[in-house]
Structures are given as C-alpha cells and as structure tokens.
Motif scaffolding. Structure first.
Motif, short mmCIF file in Angstrom:
data_model
loop_
_atom_site.label_atom_id
_atom_site.label_comp_id
_atom_site.label_asym_id
_atom_site.label_seq_id
_atom_site.Cartn_x
_atom_site.Cartn_y
_atom_site.Cartn_z
N LYS A 42 81.67 11.08 58.01
CA LYS A 42 82.21 12.36 57.83
C LYS A 42 81.25 12.88 56.93
N VAL A 43 81.31 14.24 56.54
CA VAL A 43 80.55 15.07 55.49
C VAL A 43 81.46 15.89 54.48
N VAL A 44 81.20 15.44 53.25
CA VAL A 44 81.95 16.27 52.20
C VAL A 44 80.92 16.71 51.41
N VAL A 45 80.98 17.95 50.91
CA VAL A 45 80.33 18.66 50.03
C VAL A 45 81.00 19.44 49.04
N HIS A 46 80.30 19.72 47.96
CA HIS A 46 80.93 20.42 47.02
C HIS A 46 80.97 22.06 47.04
N PRO A 47 81.79 22.80 46.78
CA PRO A 47 81.78 24.29 46.99
C PRO A 47 80.89 24.91 45.97
N GLU A 48 80.06 24.28 45.21
CA GLU A 48 78.86 24.95 44.55
C GLU A 48 77.77 24.92 45.44
N CYS A 49 77.79 24.19 46.64
CA CYS A 49 76.66 24.35 47.62
C CYS A 49 76.63 25.73 48.30
N ARG A 50 75.44 25.86 48.83
CA ARG A 50 75.27 27.24 49.60
C ARG A 50 76.08 27.20 50.70
N PRO A 51 76.54 28.68 50.99
CA PRO A 51 77.43 28.71 52.34
C PRO A 51 76.90 27.97 53.62
N ASP A 52 75.53 27.81 53.78
CA ASP A 52 75.23 27.35 55.03
C ASP A 52 75.19 25.87 55.03
N VAL A 53 75.26 25.28 53.74
CA VAL A 53 75.60 23.76 53.58
C VAL A 53 77.18 23.41 54.02
N ILE A 80 79.00 10.89 54.02
CA ILE A 80 77.94 11.72 53.40
C ILE A 80 78.53 12.54 52.48
N VAL A 81 77.96 12.37 51.27
CA VAL A 81 78.53 13.13 50.23
C VAL A 81 77.65 13.99 49.73
N GLY A 82 77.69 15.42 49.58
CA GLY A 82 76.86 16.65 49.17
C GLY A 82 77.29 17.08 47.71
N THR A 83 77.02 16.17 46.82
CA THR A 83 77.08 16.50 45.48
C THR A 83 76.09 15.79 44.43
#
Length: 301
Positions: free
Chosen positions: A192-203, A229-232
């Motif tokens: 699974k993929v989680v990212v932080h809302p501070e990331c770019r919209p396309d991310v 997968i952790v996007g922060t």
C-alpha cells in the motif's frame, strides 16, 4: 560505574519533573528516550494537558513555541535553538497582515507549522491531522490558508471551500516525486502507499491514502497492511518498524530527510536539562492572540 547518557537524562528528568516530547521525525534514539512520540496535533494536545514543570520539546522551533503558548508558566526547552522550519519562515506576520487587507472577508486558517507571530494574526490553527475538520467547521466559504500551499490544496479539494493559498511548502516533502512512487510500486507491487498531505498533488494522486504521521501510524497497524510505501520524512520508519514487527516499510524517497529534525541529539537533551536552556518563550501580547487560534483548533478535535 559511569551512568549512560540515557540514565543521566532519566535521572534529571525525574529531579526536575520534566516531560520529553518527540516528533515522529526525530532521530530513533531521541524517540526512544521520550515520554511521548507523536505528530504536531498529538504533541500540542499532550503539551496542553501535561502537569510537568518542564517540557523538553524534541522537534523544531514552532512546536516548542506552541507548547509555550499553551503553557506560559512552564519551562519549555528546545535542545537545539537552531532547529527551525523553513516552511514556517516562508510567511511573516507583516505579510499576513497585508494579505488580510486584500481579502477582508476571508477567515484565516494557519497551519501549525508557523511562527507564534503568524498564529497571532490568524483565526484558526490546524494540523495535517485535523485540517479538513477545522475548515469544514468554519461558516465562511472564503478561506485564506497559510503557509503550505500543498496541504491547503489537499484540504480545499476535500471540503469544496474557496481557499486562497499562500505559496509556501515543505522542502523535505517536495523531494518526494511521482516517479519515486511509481518506482517503489514496481519494486513492491503488494505494498500500500501512504503519503503526507504536504506532498505535491501529483504525488498524493498516486497514493492509497494521504495522512498525517499519526494517521500513518494507525494505517500501518491495520491487519490488512503487511507492506507499506511511506511518503514522508524517513525517520518515521523507526517507529513503524518498532511497533509493527514482521511488517515491511519502504521510504518513498530516501531524500526525504529534514535536517532540522536531526539537530537534536541525546547529548543536547542532557545539556538542556542540566542548564535549563535554550528556553523558548513567547511575548504575552502575541501569546494571548496566538492562543485563541490554537484553542479554536483544539476545541474542534
């Protein structure tokens, strides 16, 4: 036998009735010595409720300032005075005052990643964990959101509010690119993929969820999640691995490192408790105004 640095810290902490708060992005050994580890919202809540006399804040300057806003009669220590936040420095109180003149009907919502002076010019504060709730609670369709344009965009899309966004951003989260997510997905097709809302919209568009760090911690604990997968900021993996043995966590990008979050060390924590410095305080006139915006946020949670 000489005491370890951890033992010295714990001894002083007890003597001075201190609490050690750590953000999820702090070094692993700092998280491990802390009484509480969390995101900005959780740390604000903890600071508001603590009965300790001394708060050792292992984070960056605006976080220690928020603790001081909520606890004017306690000693708030930031073990490294130079642990700042580039995003918080992307707007000043004077710039916000000028923007408010341009948008006199707008309600000002300020991300907690901001200075006390900017909070003092705001109607509400919010964090990435409660930004949607805060904006939804406001009976005004016109919102001025500062300083993070990407969190603001994320909130605007989910609330339908007309939001004017200040062009600030987190230099760490913008290092995470869409191609990073695409590559990690190919490497770990079952994750699974989680990212932080501070990331770019396309991310954010490529993720299963966009969550605050506390949201990521809860998501990782779910039974249906075995690989993530952790996007922060990469240091959150220390806590994820510690709390979820047997699961696999992969940083979306190893470049997502916040140098300011890494400035605090065990040696600096010990020194702060020994010397009771560097202390973070907020002038009373600013503190009272900023407190109103922070209290409105905490009331919504």
């Amino acid at each position: 036998m000489a005491k370890t640095i951890e033992e010295q810290i714990l001894k002083l902490k007890k003597e001075k009735n201190a609490i050690i708060l750590s953000h999820n992005y702090q070094r692993g050994e700092v998280q491990d010595i802390a009484d509480f580890v969390g995101d900005s919202l959780e740390l604000s809540q903890k600071a508001a409720r603590t009965d300790a006399d001394v708060i050792v804040f292992c984070g960056v300057h605006f976080m220690a300032e928020t603790a001081s806003i909520l606890n004017p009669y306690k000693t708030v220590l930031l073990p490294d005075a130079n642990a700042g936040c580039p995003m918080a420095n992307m707007i000043t109180a004077e710039q916000l005052r000028q923007k408010k003149k341009e948008l006199p009907r707008a309600t000002v919502v300020t991300y907690i990643n901001s200075t006390a002076e900017v909070k003092a010019e705001s109607d509400y504060c919010c964090t990435s964990a409660n930004g949607i709730k805060v904006v939804q609670s406001i009976n005004n369709e016109e919102i001025l959101f500062v300083p993070d344009q990407y969190l603001g965009d994320f909130i605007a899309k989910r609330t339908g509010k007309k939001m004017t966004l200040w062009p600030g951003y987190c230099p760490t989260h913008v290092k995470i690119l869409p191609e990073d997510i695409t590559l990690r997905k190919k490497e770990h097709p079952g994750a699974k993929v989680v990212v932080h809302p501070e990331c770019r919209p396309d991310v954010i568009a490529l993720a299963d969820e966009a969550l605050s760090t506390s949201g990521m911690i809860r998501y990782a604990a779910r039974e249906d999640v075995s690989e993530l997968i952790v996007g922060t900021e990469v240091e959150i993996l220390h806590r994820l691995n510690k709390e979820n043995p047997g699961k696999k966590f992969f940083p979306a990008s190893k470049k997502a490192v916040c140098p300011n979050m890494k400035k605090i060390t065990l040696e600096k924590i010990l020194d702060a408790l020994e010397t009771m410095t560097p202390e973070v305080t907020v002038p009373e006139e600013i503190r009272i105004k900023a407190r109103a915006a922070v209290d409105r946020m905490l009331a919504i949670v």
